[in-house]
Design a protein around this motif. Structure first.
Motif, PDB file in Angstrom:
ATOM      1  N   ALA A 747     -10.064  53.632  59.483  1.00  0.00           N
ATOM      2  CA  ALA A 747     -11.416  53.668  58.929  1.00  0.00           C
ATOM      3  C   ALA A 747     -12.474  53.398  59.983  1.00  0.00           C
ATOM      4  CB  ALA A 747     -11.538  52.657  57.785  1.00  0.00           C
ATOM      5  N   ASN A 748     -12.096  52.681  61.037  1.00  0.00           N
ATOM      6  CA  ASN A 748     -13.060  52.341  62.078  1.00  0.00           C
ATOM      7  C   ASN A 748     -12.883  53.177  63.347  1.00  0.00           C
ATOM      8  OD1 ASN A 748     -14.804  49.792  61.279  1.00  0.00           O
ATOM      9  ND2 ASN A 748     -12.752  49.500  60.404  1.00  0.00           N
ATOM     10  N   GLY A 749     -12.274  54.344  63.199  1.00  0.00           N
ATOM     11  CA  GLY A 749     -12.318  55.348  64.255  1.00  0.00           C
ATOM     12  C   GLY A 749     -11.198  55.330  65.270  1.00  0.00           C
ATOM     13  N   ALA A 750     -10.159  54.531  65.060  1.00  0.00           N
ATOM     14  CA  ALA A 750      -9.067  54.499  66.037  1.00  0.00           C
ATOM     15  C   ALA A 750      -8.343  55.842  66.073  1.00  0.00           C
ATOM     16  CB  ALA A 750      -8.076  53.385  65.697  1.00  0.00           C
ATOM     17  N   THR A 751      -8.044  56.324  67.270  1.00  0.00           N
ATOM     18  CA  THR A 751      -7.240  57.542  67.426  1.00  0.00           C
ATOM     19  C   THR A 751      -5.886  57.241  68.047  1.00  0.00           C
ATOM     20  OG1 THR A 751      -8.235  58.020  69.595  1.00  0.00           O
ATOM     21  CG2 THR A 751      -9.291  58.986  67.661  1.00  0.00           C
ATOM     22  N   THR A 752      -5.707  56.007  68.512  1.00  0.00           N
ATOM     23  CA  THR A 752      -4.395  55.483  68.872  1.00  0.00           C
ATOM     24  C   THR A 752      -4.323  54.062  68.319  1.00  0.00           C
ATOM     25  OG1 THR A 752      -5.321  54.834  71.019  1.00  0.00           O
ATOM     26  CG2 THR A 752      -3.951  56.801  70.988  1.00  0.00           C
ATOM     27  N   LEU A 753      -3.116  53.557  68.152  1.00  0.00           N
ATOM     28  CA  LEU A 753      -2.948  52.204  67.648  1.00  0.00           C
ATOM     29  C   LEU A 753      -3.539  51.206  68.640  1.00  0.00           C
ATOM     30  CD1 LEU A 753      -1.578  50.818  65.186  1.00  0.00           C
ATOM     31  CD2 LEU A 753       0.387  50.408  66.676  1.00  0.00           C
ATOM     32  N   THR A 754      -4.233  50.202  68.137  1.00  0.00           N
ATOM     33  CA  THR A 754      -4.933  49.275  69.012  1.00  0.00           C
ATOM     34  C   THR A 754      -4.135  47.985  69.214  1.00  0.00           C
ATOM     35  OG1 THR A 754      -6.176  48.237  67.208  1.00  0.00           O
ATOM     36  CG2 THR A 754      -7.142  50.194  68.222  1.00  0.00           C
ATOM     37  N   GLU A 755      -4.556  47.211  70.209  1.00  0.00           N
ATOM     38  CA  GLU A 755      -3.848  45.987  70.565  1.00  0.00           C
ATOM     39  C   GLU A 755      -3.924  44.938  69.466  1.00  0.00           C
ATOM     40  OE1 GLU A 755      -3.767  42.793  74.291  1.00  0.00           O
ATOM     41  OE2 GLU A 755      -5.434  44.193  74.079  1.00  0.00           O
ATOM     42  N   ALA A 756      -5.089  44.766  68.876  1.00  0.00           N
ATOM     43  CA  ALA A 756      -5.294  43.792  67.811  1.00  0.00           C
ATOM     44  C   ALA A 756      -5.407  44.526  66.484  1.00  0.00           C
ATOM     45  CB  ALA A 756      -6.559  42.975  68.072  1.00  0.00           C
ATOM     46  N   TRP A 757      -5.071  43.817  65.388  1.00  0.00           N
ATOM     47  CA  TRP A 757      -5.151  44.439  64.083  1.00  0.00           C
ATOM     48  C   TRP A 757      -6.538  45.004  63.800  1.00  0.00           C
ATOM     49  CZ3 TRP A 757      -1.083  46.095  61.977  1.00  0.00           C
ATOM     50  CH2 TRP A 757       0.114  45.380  61.925  1.00  0.00           C
ATOM     51  N   ASP A 758      -7.579  44.324  64.290  1.00  0.00           N
ATOM     52  CA  ASP A 758      -8.948  44.806  64.083  1.00  0.00           C
ATOM     53  C   ASP A 758      -9.538  45.320  65.387  1.00  0.00           C
ATOM     54  OD1 ASP A 758      -8.938  42.324  65.230  1.00  0.00           O
ATOM     55  OD2 ASP A 758     -10.445  41.441  63.911  1.00  0.00           O
ATOM     56  N   GLY A 759      -8.672  45.928  66.200  1.00  0.00           N
ATOM     57  CA  GLY A 759      -9.054  46.344  67.546  1.00  0.00           C
ATOM     58  C   GLY A 759     -10.287  47.222  67.674  1.00  0.00           C
ATOM     59  N   PRO A 760     -10.500  48.214  66.793  1.00  0.00           N
ATOM     60  CA  PRO A 760     -11.672  49.067  66.972  1.00  0.00           C
ATOM     61  C   PRO A 760     -13.001  48.333  66.914  1.00  0.00           C
ATOM     62  CG  PRO A 760     -10.105  50.090  65.480  1.00  0.00           C
ATOM     63  CD  PRO A 760      -9.633  48.684  65.707  1.00  0.00           C
ATOM     64  N   THR A 761     -13.019  47.168  66.249  1.00  0.00           N
ATOM     65  CA  THR A 761     -14.288  46.446  66.107  1.00  0.00           C
ATOM     66  C   THR A 761     -14.386  45.217  66.998  1.00  0.00           C
ATOM     67  OG1 THR A 761     -13.404  45.231  64.202  1.00  0.00           O
ATOM     68  CG2 THR A 761     -14.647  47.254  63.747  1.00  0.00           C
ATOM     69  N   VAL A 762     -13.258  44.716  67.484  1.00  0.00           N
ATOM     70  CA  VAL A 762     -13.314  43.511  68.329  1.00  0.00           C
ATOM     71  C   VAL A 762     -13.074  43.826  69.800  1.00  0.00           C
ATOM     72  CG1 VAL A 762     -12.517  42.068  66.435  1.00  0.00           C
ATOM     73  CG2 VAL A 762     -10.858  42.899  68.108  1.00  0.00           C
ATOM     74  N   GLY A 763     -12.790  45.077  70.110  1.00  0.00           N
ATOM     75  CA  GLY A 763     -12.490  45.411  71.500  1.00  0.00           C
ATOM     76  C   GLY A 763     -11.013  45.295  71.776  1.00  0.00           C
ATOM     77  N   LYS A 764     -10.657  44.686  72.896  1.00  0.00           N
ATOM     78  CA  LYS A 764      -9.268  44.657  73.366  1.00  0.00           C
ATOM     79  C   LYS A 764      -8.824  46.095  73.666  1.00  0.00           C
ATOM     80  CE  LYS A 764      -8.976  40.180  72.568  1.00  0.00           C
ATOM     81  NZ  LYS A 764      -8.949  39.181  73.655  1.00  0.00           N
ATOM     82  N   SER A 765      -7.564  46.236  74.023  1.00  0.00           N
ATOM     83  CA  SER A 765      -7.046  47.568  74.313  1.00  0.00           C
ATOM     84  C   SER A 765      -7.067  48.439  73.062  1.00  0.00           C
ATOM     85  CB  SER A 765      -5.621  47.463  74.857  1.00  0.00           C
ATOM     86  OG  SER A 765      -4.978  48.714  74.807  1.00  0.00           O
TER      87      SER A 765
END
Length: 900
Positions: A747-765
């Motif tokens: 929902a927040n625009g990720a196109t690959t799985l992120t490092e943190a569960w809320d990665g697209p909004t908190v940054g991190k990898s």
């Protein structure tokens, strides 16, 4: 009835590999789908010969296994005469089926490498330039003549950190970032190429370019660490076999010439700078006149690691991405959006004045101003190309890569597909830019789809993250660290295996683990271990969920690929690691480690917050002891098996005394991971399993379908819920978009799985695959396809158990087992009907669980499906190979279906 057909043959997990150093390579074959049902192999015979004609004539001069009874078709060790170096061996298998008929495979082959260090004619060579800032990397050339017909020619080469081999003006092969990275003081990889067609009569020229890679992290920009095994160097043998039976070897030595290359800067972490003004046209072709800058190559000190042929698939450019949009947030500064995150590099086509420089800054995210944002992914990383001024120039980096979606382009005047008119422009014109994604040349082995588009998109982002981090090692991220963190090797192992043929990749990882093992038996959290964590950060070095990959990944190779050879090869590594854990444990409790890394808590992602570290570490320790008991039994080490059985019992007793409160029926404070790990791994007392499971479910439901588990615990949460019949809860957890999780990322625009569960909004990898455990559930829990290799029979057992959850109307999965293709597709129809279409491969057995009560009717299309009973609300059938369709309807539906 159609006879068995062998569709593919593998040596060491690969099809027709060149340059293997295995002295007893493992051979295996796969069957094509058959229209006949219940087909099986009852015996086999392998023949190996030095030439194909012998096999065609029904003869062999190297090895004849003779007829061997059984269904084994996976990873059978060669037992013939000692293999010779640089030889192509042809092999063929004949199988006998259950009706006594024989079927013969096509002829396949493998080719040996040099087999040991002492067979090299060449010497390691190098140059004073070492790739540090301001000092270009070297290039080498050697001219030689061919005056008679060539029968075949091979190049064997290692260049540290990376190399590019060129011959008569062209690149040899399509491998990238070769050789794979290793603990260079233990193992150095080399590659074999067939160069027969690249040679010409008369003068030939070989060229070698070098990059630093992980061998020499010299710094100069961003680095995760800064260290060096030595200056870049290379070793090569070009071996030419002539038609008259003679041979010639062109080896690297002081007869090779060297000069500075246009590669002014190269760092695996920091990027690359290339000055095309320094290109010497034709330097790798005949007729080139060397200038004063060319001089004799210097013999270099050999690395201390053993030279071993690279057996894992090489990296290649596997996908190409075109821009979806181009913006200009500031005058003269362009942002190219390639549409999705990936790892690799950009390639550009550019024209402009000589000496102008184009700067490329790749990034995963953009700042609020719309500029490249490298805050969470390693900064500064940049690519700089200085133009030669010679028309349209095409360039991309050679010896570095990055994870990105956006490219910030600086130093150009315009972006246009037109390839002329740049003479009038003072700034370069960019005519084309594309993203090139690199990962190993692995075969796609599976697929998943369902009616729920959100689940399909989650499947896609997990797969993109897996491929982005599949390099020579399985990295954590393709930018900031690029290290081989080991917990994902086993926690995400099934997810990888369901989608891709990674047998050879995992065998390379196990070799890296063996090299990284310390004298006391410790296996660190990363392999190769480039960064050695010291106090107070030494906790990062000895977490058992990471080191335990040495045991669990090897076991997974047996379970999924039938590969028992790795157990034998690495048994001593595994045994020494368990001994290390036993010595360091405090009363059978492991006190230190990372625990459930990156769980969800008030302090943000990082160190475990919800689950005691000793609980998670000791639970994995118990699991290792259980698996080691099975491995020792499999290998015939009965005394060891007894030792591991007693160790497991001791750990289980200590674990429950330390962490289980029988009064409250809780482990520790009752976090999701604390409850799920004992349930999934087998530590929970039988009398309390139902209560513990109910509490786990209540935990998640009370949070509105949200889990607090992290990198380690989440897989066990999913396993516990699925095995407990609550895939419906997994479905709810997954689709939620308002709390951190998979749906939230989509929902927040990720196109690959992120490092943190809320990665697209908190940054991190924005490109990690460590939390992608849902992928295993999509195949096994939702589509309902799972399987195991049974060593006692040599056959595969395929389990089909559809998961009917939520609003999902249909789901399907396909996977290429070593036996052949298995698939399932289920679909809900009108009137409470459920149709399940199943394919079981030849030489495998099916266990089909139709999720209806014993009061429902099930129709079966296809002979050979035998009703065996009811289990967990399912009607269960056993089948042999073949295609079957099961149709179930409720008896309350008047349109009942008779049992066929």
């Amino acid at each position: 009835m159609t006879e068995l057909i062998i569709s593919s043959m593998r040596t060491e997990g690969r099809v027709q590999p060149m340059g293997l150093d295995a002295t007893a390579p493992m051979l295996g074959w796969t069957f094509a789908s058959s229209p006949s049902r219940s087909r099986s192999q009852t015996a086999y015979r392998i023949r190996v010969a030095a030439c194909e004609e012998l096999l065609v004539d029904g003869r062999s001069d190297v090895w004849d296994s003779g007829w061997r009874d059984g269904g084994n078709q996976a990873a059978i060790a060669y037992e013939g005469a000692p293999l010779e170096p640089r030889r192509r061996y042809y092999w063929q298998v004949t199988v006998r089926d259950d009706l006594g008929r024989q079927a013969e495979s096509p002829v396949s082959w493998w080719e040996t490498g040099l087999l040991r260090d002492g067979r090299w004619s060449g010497k390691w060579i190098g140059d004073a330039s070492d790739g540090t800032a301001g000092r270009p990397l070297p290039q080498f050339r050697r001219s030689f003549r061919i005056e008679k017909p060539v029968r075949r020619a091979r190049a064997y080469i290692s260049g540290l950190g990376h190399y590019e081999l060129r011959l008569n003006g062209g690149k040899v092969g399509d491998y990238e970032l070769d050789p794979g990275w290793t603990e260079y003081d233990k193992t150095v990889l080399y590659t074999a190429y067939d160069i027969t067609d690249a040679l010409v009569q008369g003068e030939n020229v070989a060229g070698i370019l070098l990059g630093n890679g992980f061998y020499n992290v010299a710094g100069g920009r961003y680095t995760k660490f800064k260290d060096s095994y030595g200056a870049p160097k290379c070793l090569a043998d070009l071996v030419i076999d002539y038609a008259d039976g003679t041979s010639e070897t062109i080896g690297t030595d002081s007869a090779w010439r060297t000069a500075a290359s246009p590669l002014a800067f190269s760092c695996i972490y920091g990027g690359e700078d290339y000055d095309a003004q320094l290109e010497q046209e034709g330097w790798d072709r005949s007729g080139f006149a060397e200038g004063a800058d060319w001089h004799e190559a210097a013999e270099a000190e050999a690395p201390s690691g053993e030279l071993v042929a690279q057996a894992a698939p090489a990296l290649k450019v596997m996908e190409r991405l075109s821009p979806v949009s181009i913006a200009e947030p500031k005058p003269g500064l362009f942002i190219v959006d390639l549409g999705r995150n990936f790892s690799g590099w950009p390639e550009i086509a550019v024209s402009g004045p000589k000496g102008a420089t184009v700067k490329l800054i790749p990034a995963e995210l953009l700042t609020e101003d719309g500029l490249a944002n490298q805050k969470w992914s390693g900064s500064p990383y940049e690519l700089n190309y200085t133009l030669s001024g010679m028309g349209t120039e095409v360039w991309r980096p050679r010896f570095t890569y990055y994870g990105f979606r956006y490219v910030q382009v600086e130093g150009i005047g315009a972006i246009t597909p037109e390839k002329d008119g740049h003479e009038a422009c003072k700034l370069p014109v960019l005519h084309r830019i594309e993203g090139q994604m690199i990962y190993p040349d692995v075969r796609k082995a599976g697929s998943f789809r369902c009616s729920d588009d959100r689940l399909n998109r989650i499947h896609e982002i997990i797969n993109r993250a897996m491929l982005s981090n599949m390099k020579s090692v399985l990295t954590d991220c393709p930018h900031r660290e690029k290290l081989g963190w080991l917990e994902q090797v086993h926690l995400m192992g099934p997810s990888l295996i369901f989608n891709y043929d990674v047998e050879a990749v995992l065998m390379k990882v196990l070799a890296d683990i063996a090299d990284a093992q310390q004298p006391d038996g410790l296996i660190p959290t990363t392999a190769p271990e480039y960064v050695v964590f010291q106090e107070p950060w030494d906790v990062f070095r000895h977490a058992v969920a990471w080191g335990g990959a040495s045991v669990l990944a090897a076991w997974e190779l047996l379970q999924r690929y039938g590969n028992a050879g790795v157990l034998q090869r690495h048994y001593e590594t595994m045994r020494r690691y368990i001994d290390y854990l036993t010595v360091t444990a405090d009363g059978n409790i492991l006190r230190d480690g990372l625990g459930d890394w990156y769980d969800v808590g008030p302090n943000g992602p990082g160190f475990s917050q919800n689950t005691p570290v000793p609980l998670a570490e000791t639970a994995i320790y118990y699991g290792l002891a259980i698996v080691m008991r099975s491995i020792a039994t499999r290998l015939g080490f009965t005394e060891d098996a007894d030792v591991y059985a007693r160790l497991a019992d001791s750990i289980k007793g200590a674990f429950n005394r330390e962490f289980f409160d029988e009064r409250t029926v809780l482990y520790a404070e009752g976090s999701d991971a604390a409850l799920a790990m004992p349930l999934a791994i087998g530590l929970a007392p039988d009398a309390h399993r139902d209560a513990l499971f109910a509490r786990l479910v209540r935990n998640i439901e009370e949070r509105g379908g949200r889990t607090t588990s992290g990198d380690v615990g989440h897989r066990y949460v999913l396993l516990a819920l699925a095995r407990g019949g609550r895939s419906d809860l997994i479905y709810r957890m997954t689709r939620s978009t308002d709390t951190p999780g998979y749906g939230y990322q989509i929902a927040n625009g990720a196109t690959t799985l992120t490092e943190a569960w809320d990665g697209p909004t908190v940054g991190k990898s924005q490109n990690h695959f460590m939390l992608g455990h849902l992928e295993e559930w999509l195949y096994t829990g939702l589509a309902g396809l799972d399987y195991r290799y049974l060593p006692e029979t040599g056959r595969f057992a395929v389990k089909v158990k559809p998961g009917i959850v939520g609003d999902v109307l249909w789901a399907e999965a396909r996977h290429e087992l070593r036996a052949g293709q298995a698939s399932v597709r289920w679909e809900q129809g009108e009137g409470h009907a459920l149709e399940v279409a199943v394919e079981i491969p030849v030489n495998a057995d099916g266990w089909i669980h139709i999720p209806v009560s014993e009061f429902d009717s099930v129709a079966v299309e296809g002979d050979g499906a035998r009703f065996v009973g009811h289990e967990d609300g399912c009607t269960v059938y056993r089948t042999g190979s073949g295609s079957f369709v099961f149709t179930a309807k409720s008896r309350s539906d008047r349109r009942s279906v008779d049992q066929k």
